[in-house]
Design a protein around this motif. Structure first.
Motif, PDB file in Angstrom:
ATOM      1  N   HIS A  28      -2.764   5.473  -3.954  1.00 40.90           N
ATOM      2  CA  HIS A  28      -2.547   5.974  -2.595  1.00 40.90           C
ATOM      3  C   HIS A  28      -2.310   7.472  -2.645  1.00 40.90           C
ATOM      4  O   HIS A  28      -1.340   7.989  -2.094  1.00 40.90           O
ATOM      5  N   GLU A  29      -3.226   8.170  -3.291  1.00 43.40           N
ATOM      6  CA  GLU A  29      -3.086   9.608  -3.488  1.00 43.40           C
ATOM      7  C   GLU A  29      -3.034  10.382  -2.184  1.00 43.40           C
ATOM      8  O   GLU A  29      -2.405  11.440  -2.095  1.00 43.40           O
ATOM      9  N   HIS A  30      -3.676   9.850  -1.125  1.00 43.35           N
ATOM     10  CA  HIS A  30      -3.809  10.616   0.112  1.00 43.35           C
ATOM     11  C   HIS A  30      -3.129   9.968   1.317  1.00 43.35           C
ATOM     12  O   HIS A  30      -3.379  10.368   2.450  1.00 43.35           O
ATOM     13  N   GLY A  31      -2.280   8.983   1.088  1.00 46.57           N
ATOM     14  CA  GLY A  31      -1.599   8.352   2.215  1.00 46.57           C
ATOM     15  C   GLY A  31      -0.742   7.192   1.734  1.00 46.57           C
ATOM     16  O   GLY A  31      -0.992   6.625   0.668  1.00 46.57           O
ATOM     17  N   THR A  32       0.253   6.821   2.519  1.00 45.54           N
ATOM     18  CA  THR A  32       1.204   5.780   2.122  1.00 45.54           C
ATOM     19  C   THR A  32       0.922   4.468   2.837  1.00 45.54           C
ATOM     20  O   THR A  32       0.795   4.430   4.055  1.00 45.54           O
ATOM     21  N   GLY A  33       0.841   3.393   2.052  1.00 43.38           N
ATOM     22  CA  GLY A  33       0.829   2.047   2.590  1.00 43.38           C
ATOM     23  C   GLY A  33      -0.515   1.494   3.008  1.00 43.38           C
ATOM     24  O   GLY A  33      -1.401   2.224   3.433  1.00 43.38           O
ATOM     25  N   ASP A  34      -0.650   0.171   2.843  1.00 48.82           N
ATOM     26  CA  ASP A  34      -1.826  -0.541   3.333  1.00 48.82           C
ATOM     27  C   ASP A  34      -1.471  -2.017   3.474  1.00 48.82           C
ATOM     28  O   ASP A  34      -0.454  -2.484   2.956  1.00 48.82           O
ATOM     29  N   ARG A  35      -2.339  -2.722   4.172  1.00 48.49           N
ATOM     30  CA  ARG A  35      -2.170  -4.169   4.350  1.00 48.49           C
ATOM     31  C   ARG A  35      -3.530  -4.835   4.287  1.00 48.49           C
ATOM     32  O   ARG A  35      -4.487  -4.367   4.899  1.00 48.49           O
ATOM     33  N   CYS A  36      -3.608  -5.924   3.528  1.00 43.76           N
ATOM     34  CA  CYS A  36      -4.860  -6.660   3.355  1.00 43.76           C
ATOM     35  C   CYS A  36      -4.621  -8.152   3.542  1.00 43.76           C
ATOM     36  O   CYS A  36      -3.528  -8.661   3.265  1.00 43.76           O
TER      37      CYS A  36
END
Length: 292
Positions: free
Chosen positions: A87-95
């Motif tokens: 996540h070099e360019h942003g925080t967090g995700d959901r899958c």
């Protein structure tokens, strides 16, 4: 409406909640709160993995290359394959991650008439029209409704992905976008996802990215697999589909709230994306719920 945003309260943590399982398949709601300060680590797909990205962004590195994952696209993983996410360019995700034993997936692929192959040749499918109904239906299922059959979604998704990944799409031969290009595209994606219904222009996105419209268009498309306009329209349609599934609001109100200027354009775009009109889409869900 199912809440699918990421709330990164505990940085660097990955949590998986099992939604359903059966003989040869399972599905999980996977939330990652990693950010630029967290170092990626090597992981391994134990089963065939097809993960629908529903919020956030991240970079996925696999034997197929390095791909920027955005909402609406599909992560592909072959059984026993090693990979890294960062996540070099942003925080967090959901899958929403669907897992299949190799035997189960191969049987579905064969029944769907897909070309056979050992593992996926691609690491990602971009937000394609063929995938939109499956993504929208799975997102609606995060609300925990009994109207959702995860097994049916999983079978249809596996068949669709098998046809696309092993048949219709060629092997990628373009170079991986540079780190700076991925950063610019990621910022644009997150800007759009904060409010898909907001008015956004290519010029404004390019200005924010510090690029000319021409170079931004090329950068965004290479990084995400779709143009900025295609991404915006599909983000709005996903939002509208979720509201149609969860709310009694009028179609015209949902159309305007989702960023469409008139209901006829919304109806036309929705039918092109999902194969049915908004009213028929909602009616089909109501019928399914009545049978449960």
């Amino acid at each position: 409406m199912a809440k699918i945003a990421v709330a990164p309260e505990q940085p660097g943590r990955i949590t998986g909640h099992e939604l359903a399982r059966g003989n040869g398949w399972r599905v999980e709601d996977v939330v990652c709160t990693s950010g630029p300060a967290d170092r990626p680590f090597e992981e391994q797909h134990s089963w065939v993995s097809i993960a629908l990205v529903v919020a956030g962004t991240f970079q996925y590195r696999s034997p197929a290359g390095r791909d920027l994952m955005t909402p609406g696209c599909v992560l592909l993983g072959s059984a026993s394959q090693y990979f890294e996410c960062d996540h070099e360019h942003g925080t967090g995700d959901r899958c929403i991650a669907f897992r299949y034993t190799p035997e189960y997936f191969e049987r579905v692929a064969a029944d769907a008439g897909a070309a056979r192959g050992r593992g996926f040749r691609l690491g990602r499918l971009p937000p394609l029209r063929e995938l939109a109904p499956h993504v929208a239906q799975a997102c609606a299922g995060l609300g925990g409704s009994d109207e959702i059959s995860w097994e049916e979604i999983g079978v249809r998704l596996a068949a669709c992905v098998a046809r696309l990944a092993h048949g219709a799409l060629p092997c990628r031969n373009e170079p991986t976008p540079a780190r700076d290009a991925l950063a610019r595209a990621t910022r644009a994606v997150r800007t759009i996802d904060r409010d898909p219904g907001a008015r956004v222009t290519l010029g404004a996105l390019a200005h924010d990215a510090g690029l000319s419209p021409y170079h931004f268009l090329r950068t965004f498309q290479r990084a995400t697999g779709v143009t900025p306009h295609q991404y915006v329209v599909r983000a709005r349609l996903r939002k509208a589909a979720l509201r149609l599934a969860a709310e009694p609001a009028k179609v015209i109100d949902i159309a305007f709230d989702s960023g469409f200027g008139d209901v006829s354009n919304f109806n036309r775009s929705f039918r092109a994306e999902f194969g049915v009109s908004p009213r028929a889409y909602r009616r089909a869900l109501d019928v399914a719920g009545a049978r449960c």
